[in-house]
Design a protein around this motif. Structure first.
Motif, PDB file in Angstrom:
ATOM      1  N   SER A   9      53.385 -66.943 -19.068  1.00 46.05           N
ATOM      2  CA  SER A   9      53.499 -67.032 -20.530  1.00 46.05           C
ATOM      3  C   SER A   9      52.764 -68.266 -21.024  1.00 46.05           C
ATOM      4  CB  SER A   9      54.978 -67.111 -20.952  1.00 46.05           C
ATOM      5  OG  SER A   9      55.653 -65.916 -20.617  1.00 46.05           O
ATOM      6  N   ALA A  10      52.042 -68.107 -22.140  1.00 47.85           N
ATOM      7  CA  ALA A  10      51.306 -69.229 -22.715  1.00 47.85           C
ATOM      8  C   ALA A  10      52.258 -70.118 -23.506  1.00 47.85           C
ATOM      9  CB  ALA A  10      50.188 -68.726 -23.612  1.00 47.85           C
ATOM     10  N   LEU A  11      51.818 -71.360 -23.716  1.00 47.45           N
ATOM     11  CA  LEU A  11      52.632 -72.354 -24.418  1.00 47.45           C
ATOM     12  C   LEU A  11      52.242 -72.364 -25.894  1.00 47.45           C
ATOM     13  CD1 LEU A  11      54.661 -74.717 -24.303  1.00 47.45           C
ATOM     14  CD2 LEU A  11      52.709 -76.228 -23.868  1.00 47.45           C
ATOM     15  N   PHE A  12      53.251 -72.197 -26.762  1.00 48.57           N
ATOM     16  CA  PHE A  12      53.006 -72.202 -28.205  1.00 48.57           C
ATOM     17  C   PHE A  12      52.622 -73.614 -28.665  1.00 48.57           C
ATOM     18  CE2 PHE A  12      54.711 -72.860 -32.535  1.00 48.57           C
ATOM     19  CZ  PHE A  12      53.945 -71.929 -33.206  1.00 48.57           C
ATOM     20  N   MET A  13      51.472 -73.703 -29.401  1.00 50.38           N
ATOM     21  CA  MET A  13      50.967 -75.006 -29.823  1.00 50.38           C
ATOM     22  C   MET A  13      50.937 -75.182 -31.336  1.00 50.38           C
ATOM     23  SD  MET A  13      50.400 -76.754 -27.135  1.00 50.38           S
ATOM     24  CE  MET A  13      49.419 -78.094 -27.765  1.00 50.38           C
ATOM     25  N   GLY A  14      50.852 -74.145 -32.094  1.00 50.47           N
ATOM     26  CA  GLY A  14      50.770 -74.294 -33.546  1.00 50.47           C
ATOM     27  C   GLY A  14      50.792 -72.957 -34.236  1.00 50.47           C
ATOM     28  N   GLY A  15      51.124 -72.976 -35.515  1.00 50.68           N
ATOM     29  CA  GLY A  15      51.224 -71.743 -36.275  1.00 50.68           C
ATOM     30  C   GLY A  15      52.681 -71.388 -36.480  1.00 50.68           C
ATOM     31  N   LEU A  16      52.992 -70.125 -36.324  1.00 52.70           N
ATOM     32  CA  LEU A  16      54.373 -69.663 -36.494  1.00 52.70           C
ATOM     33  C   LEU A  16      54.713 -68.692 -35.372  1.00 52.70           C
ATOM     34  CD1 LEU A  16      54.501 -69.037 -40.350  1.00 52.70           C
ATOM     35  CD2 LEU A  16      55.631 -70.888 -39.091  1.00 52.70           C
ATOM     36  N   ALA A  17      55.955 -68.758 -34.940  1.00 57.08           N
ATOM     37  CA  ALA A  17      56.448 -67.793 -33.959  1.00 57.08           C
ATOM     38  C   ALA A  17      56.560 -66.420 -34.624  1.00 57.08           C
ATOM     39  CB  ALA A  17      57.799 -68.265 -33.422  1.00 57.08           C
ATOM     40  N   PRO A  18      56.712 -65.367 -33.841  1.00 51.78           N
ATOM     41  CA  PRO A  18      56.873 -64.034 -34.444  1.00 51.78           C
ATOM     42  C   PRO A  18      57.990 -64.042 -35.484  1.00 51.78           C
ATOM     43  CG  PRO A  18      56.570 -63.850 -32.070  1.00 51.78           C
ATOM     44  CD  PRO A  18      56.742 -65.308 -32.358  1.00 51.78           C
ATOM     45  N   GLY A  19      57.751 -63.404 -36.620  1.00 51.72           N
ATOM     46  CA  GLY A  19      58.729 -63.380 -37.700  1.00 51.72           C
ATOM     47  C   GLY A  19      58.032 -63.368 -39.037  1.00 51.72           C
ATOM     48  N   ASP A  20      58.548 -64.126 -40.025  1.00 49.83           N
ATOM     49  CA  ASP A  20      57.987 -64.143 -41.375  1.00 49.83           C
ATOM     50  C   ASP A  20      56.823 -65.125 -41.457  1.00 49.83           C
ATOM     51  OD1 ASP A  20      59.770 -62.278 -42.275  1.00 49.83           O
ATOM     52  OD2 ASP A  20      61.204 -63.757 -43.078  1.00 49.83           O
ATOM     53  N   PHE A  21      55.753 -64.670 -42.153  1.00 50.21           N
ATOM     54  CA  PHE A  21      54.562 -65.495 -42.391  1.00 50.21           C
ATOM     55  C   PHE A  21      54.333 -65.614 -43.890  1.00 50.21           C
ATOM     56  CE2 PHE A  21      54.035 -64.349 -38.056  1.00 50.21           C
ATOM     57  CZ  PHE A  21      53.271 -65.353 -37.481  1.00 50.21           C
ATOM     58  N   PRO A  22      53.925 -66.778 -44.377  1.00 54.56           N
ATOM     59  CA  PRO A  22      53.690 -66.934 -45.820  1.00 54.56           C
ATOM     60  C   PRO A  22      52.406 -66.215 -46.238  1.00 54.56           C
ATOM     61  CG  PRO A  22      52.988 -68.895 -44.673  1.00 54.56           C
ATOM     62  CD  PRO A  22      53.643 -68.017 -43.640  1.00 54.56           C
ATOM     63  N   VAL A  23      52.314 -65.968 -47.532  1.00 58.88           N
ATOM     64  CA  VAL A  23      51.082 -65.397 -48.079  1.00 58.88           C
ATOM     65  C   VAL A  23      49.929 -66.358 -47.777  1.00 58.88           C
ATOM     66  CG1 VAL A  23      49.852 -64.835 -50.204  1.00 58.88           C
ATOM     67  CG2 VAL A  23      52.200 -64.022 -49.854  1.00 58.88           C
ATOM     68  N   GLY A  24      48.843 -65.790 -47.346  1.00 59.57           N
ATOM     69  CA  GLY A  24      47.685 -66.587 -46.942  1.00 59.57           C
ATOM     70  C   GLY A  24      47.409 -66.364 -45.473  1.00 59.57           C
ATOM     71  N   THR A  25      46.656 -67.227 -44.865  1.00 60.25           N
ATOM     72  CA  THR A  25      46.272 -67.089 -43.456  1.00 60.25           C
ATOM     73  C   THR A  25      46.902 -68.202 -42.644  1.00 60.25           C
ATOM     74  OG1 THR A  25      44.173 -66.030 -44.010  1.00 60.25           O
ATOM     75  CG2 THR A  25      44.334 -67.028 -41.836  1.00 60.25           C
ATOM     76  N   THR A  26      47.614 -67.809 -41.603  1.00 64.61           N
ATOM     77  CA  THR A  26      48.228 -68.753 -40.669  1.00 64.61           C
ATOM     78  C   THR A  26      47.528 -68.613 -39.330  1.00 64.61           C
ATOM     79  OG1 THR A  26      50.375 -68.588 -41.781  1.00 64.61           O
ATOM     80  CG2 THR A  26      50.351 -69.475 -39.534  1.00 64.61           C
ATOM     81  N   THR A  27      47.026 -69.696 -38.810  1.00 62.90           N
ATOM     82  CA  THR A  27      46.366 -69.692 -37.498  1.00 62.90           C
ATOM     83  C   THR A  27      47.383 -70.092 -36.447  1.00 62.90           C
ATOM     84  OG1 THR A  27      44.214 -70.228 -38.448  1.00 62.90           O
ATOM     85  CG2 THR A  27      44.500 -70.666 -36.122  1.00 62.90           C
ATOM     86  N   ASN A  28      47.573 -69.236 -35.441  1.00 61.77           N
ATOM     87  CA  ASN A  28      48.538 -69.460 -34.375  1.00 61.77           C
ATOM     88  C   ASN A  28      47.775 -69.806 -33.098  1.00 61.77           C
ATOM     89  OD1 ASN A  28      51.044 -68.390 -35.884  1.00 61.77           O
ATOM     90  ND2 ASN A  28      49.526 -66.749 -36.094  1.00 61.77           N
ATOM     91  N   THR A  29      48.199 -70.844 -32.419  1.00 63.17           N
ATOM     92  CA  THR A  29      47.486 -71.349 -31.247  1.00 63.17           C
ATOM     93  C   THR A  29      48.410 -71.364 -30.045  1.00 63.17           C
ATOM     94  OG1 THR A  29      46.138 -72.758 -32.673  1.00 63.17           O
ATOM     95  CG2 THR A  29      46.125 -73.265 -30.339  1.00 63.17           C
ATOM     96  N   TYR A  30      47.912 -70.820 -28.923  1.00 59.54           N
ATOM     97  CA  TYR A  30      48.625 -70.849 -27.647  1.00 59.54           C
ATOM     98  C   TYR A  30      47.704 -71.441 -26.600  1.00 59.54           C
ATOM     99  CZ  TYR A  30      52.548 -68.098 -29.371  1.00 59.54           C
ATOM    100  OH  TYR A  30      53.651 -67.680 -30.044  1.00 59.54           O
ATOM    101  N   THR A  31      48.310 -72.091 -25.596  1.00 58.11           N
ATOM    102  CA  THR A  31      47.489 -72.736 -24.571  1.00 58.11           C
ATOM    103  C   THR A  31      48.194 -72.668 -23.237  1.00 58.11           C
ATOM    104  OG1 THR A  31      46.254 -74.735 -24.024  1.00 58.11           O
ATOM    105  CG2 THR A  31      48.450 -75.052 -24.903  1.00 58.11           C
ATOM    106  N   GLY A  32      47.462 -72.995 -22.179  1.00 61.56           N
ATOM    107  CA  GLY A  32      47.996 -73.042 -20.824  1.00 61.56           C
ATOM    108  C   GLY A  32      46.967 -73.658 -19.911  1.00 61.56           C
ATOM    109  N   SER A  33      47.382 -73.968 -18.673  1.00 63.80           N
ATOM    110  CA  SER A  33      46.479 -74.611 -17.718  1.00 63.80           C
ATOM    111  C   SER A  33      46.577 -73.895 -16.385  1.00 63.80           C
ATOM    112  CB  SER A  33      46.830 -76.088 -17.557  1.00 63.80           C
ATOM    113  OG  SER A  33      45.983 -76.695 -16.607  1.00 63.80           O
ATOM    114  N   VAL A  34      45.424 -73.548 -15.828  1.00 69.72           N
ATOM    115  CA  VAL A  34      45.355 -72.892 -14.521  1.00 69.72           C
ATOM    116  C   VAL A  34      44.315 -73.626 -13.695  1.00 69.72           C
ATOM    117  CG1 VAL A  34      44.849 -70.770 -13.267  1.00 69.72           C
ATOM    118  CG2 VAL A  34      46.039 -70.657 -15.463  1.00 69.72           C
ATOM    119  N   GLY A  35      44.738 -74.160 -12.582  1.00 70.77           N
ATOM    120  CA  GLY A  35      43.788 -74.832 -11.697  1.00 70.77           C
ATOM    121  C   GLY A  35      43.097 -76.007 -12.349  1.00 70.77           C
ATOM    122  N   GLY A  36      43.788 -76.675 -13.245  1.00 71.28           N
ATOM    123  CA  GLY A  36      43.191 -77.827 -13.905  1.00 71.28           C
ATOM    124  C   GLY A  36      42.343 -77.470 -15.110  1.00 71.28           C
TER     125      GLY A  36
END
Length: 657
Positions: free
Chosen positions: A261-288
């Protein structure tokens, strides 16, 4: 064994084995021994016998050796050794082959028995001997073309990589060597990531071995991936400023593990989003290596805002033909997501009439709604009339009135050309004197306050001037320096004192035909109001004095003190008197090279060139500017005299006796 055959008594040894006597050593074989017996008479007798020596001792060898030999690196055999050397009591011993290899044979690795015996000259044999020879191969086989290493990447989608190589080869000093892989998967196999050691072992025919090893390095060349949902656009929920979106949490996949599972970094979790555009960012590290993905959730606001405009407005002009600073009021607005801006298209100034003002409300989603308000402007300002300045015109010479032209201007806050009314219109004939004119203007609705100005008609002005008030009779005709009005406008020139002195049209006055004295010159315009002007000129009498002079180079005229060096006529005017000089410059050159030319007090003087050589016996002369000295002729025509000139005297010396 020695055998002796004897037939003599009291023999005398005469031959046999040298001088060997009985009891001496005899060689193996037969030795003839001879004796000779001689009597006193010298008679002799011989007897012979053989001494036979037989060899009964067989040859022998020392201790039997054993031999260990090693093949060299460039061959698989060694040379069989020579037999040992036997010993015997008698010479002539040889070694005979019995069995096994012969000396000098090529011996491959192994064990050998070389059997042999010795035979002496007597035919006696030694005991049979055995030479044990062991040949060993200790040279390891040589491995060639061993790979230095194999580097491969993983197969797409797998955590292994297929590595292939060419097997190394083997060579040896002896035939029969083999090579085989003894460690690691075979070529063409799938290898795990990391380093795997491959070993090959070569074995020759005599169990000597050699190995080579190399590494197969499998690098995970397929990066891990992180997968986010695609960008998504949804509608807001009715009456709300949000939309609901339950997205799947991104995962990280890798050919060598996962998913994680990737790590949530920004934006909003699943659920309600405000009018407009929300950028959601996920990250992780494999082998450095850090992996990041983003996706946008856009919520569309589908509900327009509402707006109620302010009440309509009535206004009057206050700046030109417009109304400025009009208070419009405030509209009433509402929106499910909030109002971002409220604007209108009202101008800074409103023209006369009705102007629609559009109000626009924009919500936070950029949706808009409009409504209209009216602004009605009325013109309540009268025009502004501006009179010209005082108008001054001149009546024509001889006339008692004049036409006056003028132009008043009027401006209106709402029109460029208001209607103008004059009490006396432009182009009217005005009498000599001052007349007041009143002007008003109207824009059709409002009448301006009046303005006034004056029209002054001046009687004609006649002005006549000449450049001089005194003139000499011998002067050239002169024209007026001032003529008002201009010529050919109806005025006539005249001389009140003498006719014929002035041109009636141009006013040119000719003093040459005028009598000396005062002349009153006039410029007159006839009519209902006669106009004229007069100018007085005094004509003075004129004289002329002429001087005729000549000089050889220059002449100074006493009248003006100037020096003249060229022939000609010169004049000098002083008042009405004229002095004239008629001058002739003659020069001093007489064109004679034998004279010296000079100008003395204006007279040419020619002095002969001095050619005297102070010799009384020559006649001096100047020829073309050159001194010529001719001897005096003293010849007395007497051949008996010697003629000569001494101090200018002819001397005749007698030569004939």
């Amino acid at each position: 064994m020695i055998e002796v055959e004897a037939s003599c008594t009291t023999p005398v040894l005469t031959s046999g084995a040298g001088t060997t006597a009985s009891g001496s050593s005899f060689p193996v074989g037969t030795t003839i021994v001879s004796y000779q017996s001689t009597d006193a008479a010298g008679n002799s007798s011989n007897c012979n016998f053989n001494v036979v020596v037989t060899d009964a001792t067989p040859p022998t060898f020392g201790a039997t050796p054993s031999m260990l030999g090693y093949v060299p690196s460039n061959a698989c055999t060694i040379t069989a050794p020579n037999y040992p050397t036997p010993t015997d009591n008698c010479p002539g011993v040889i070694v005979q082959y019995v069995s096994g290899p012969n000396p000098g044979d090529a011996l491959a690795p192994g064990s050998y028995q070389m059997k042999y015996r010795a035979l002496d000259a007597a035919g006696l044999f030694s005991a049979e001997q055995t030479l044990n020879v062991t040949v060993q191969d200790t040279i390891k086989p040589t491995i060639t073309s061993c790979p230095s290493g194999v580097n491969v990447g993983t197969t797409v989608g797998l955590c292994t990589g297929v590595a292939s190589w060419n097997a190394p080869s083997v060579s040896d000093n002896c035939t029969g060597s083999t090579i085989m892989q003894t460690a690691g998967p075979v070529s063409g196999s799938a290898f795990p990531t990391g380093t795997t050691t491959i070993t090959y072992t070569a074995t020759d025919a005599y169990a000597n071995t050699a190995t080579c090893s190399f590494n197969v390095n499998v690098v995970d060349s397929e990066p891990a991936t992180i997968t986010c949902p695609s960008d998504t656009t949804i509608d807001q929920q009715p009456g709300q400023c949000t939309g609901n979106y339950m997205y799947a949490v991104p995962v990280i996949n890798d050919n060598c593990g996962g998913p994680w599972s990737a790590l949530f970094m920004g934006g909003l979790a699943p659920g309600d989003f405000p009018v407009g555009t929300t950028t959601n960012t996920y990250t992780g590290s494999v082998g450095g290596t850090t992996l990041t993905c983003e996706f946008d959730v856009t919520v569309l606001d589908l509900e327009d805002p509402s707006i109620i405009p302010p009440a309509n407005v009535l206004a009057s002009t206050n700046s030109g033909c417009t109304a400025t600073g009009v208070a419009l009021g405030t509209p009433v607005t509402a929106d499910n997501c909030g109002v971002a801006t409220v604007s209108n298209d009202a101008p800074a100034s409103f023209p006369v009439g009705t102007t629609n003002v559009t109000w626009t409300v924009t919500d936070n989603a950029g949706r808009q709604a409009t409504s209209t308000q009216t602004v009605t402007v009325s013109d309540m300002q009268a025009p502004l009339v501006t009179c010209p300045g005082a108008v001054v015109v001149n009546a024509a010479p001889g006339a008692c009135n004049a036409i006056a032209s003028f132009n008043a201007t009027a401006t209106d806050n709402c029109g460029a050309s208001p209607s103008i009314t004059y009490s006396l219109n432009p182009g009217t004939v005005f009498p000599v004197g001052v007349t007041t004119v009143t002007v008003t203007a109207t824009d059709g609705l409002n009448v301006s306050a009046p303005c006034t100005f004056t029209v002054t008609v001046n009687a004609a002005v006649v002005d006549l001037n000449y450049p001089v008030t005194t003139i000499c009779k011998n002067s050239a005709p002169i024209l007026p320096s001032t003529i008002i009005p201009a010529i050919n406008t109806g005025g006539v020139f005249s001389d009140a004192n003498q006719t014929g002195t002035i041109n009636a049209i141009t006013g040119a006055f000719n003093p040459a035909v005028a009598t000396p004295g005062l002349h009153t010159l006039g410029y007159v315009f006839a009519g209902a109001c006669t106009s004229h002007d007069w100018f007085t000129i005094n004509v003075l009498p004129s004289t002329t004095n002429t001087t005729i002079a000549s000089s050889c180079d220059s002449y100074v005229w006493a009248v003006n003190g100037q020096s003249y060096s060229a022939s000609g006529t010169y004049s000098e005017v002083s008042g009405c008197n004229t002095a004239v000089l008629v001058l002739s410059i003659t020069g001093i050159d007489d064109n004679d090279a034998c004279t010296l030319d000079a100008c003395v007090n204006g007279v040419a003087v020619h002095t002969p060139v001095d050619v005297d050589d102070n010799d009384a016996c020559t006649i001096d002369a100047c020829v073309n500017g050159v001194a010529v000295h001719t001897p005096v002729d003293v010849d007395d025509n007497d051949a008996c005299t010697l003629d000569a000139c001494v101090n200018g005297v002819a001397v005749h010396a007698c030569e004939c006796g």
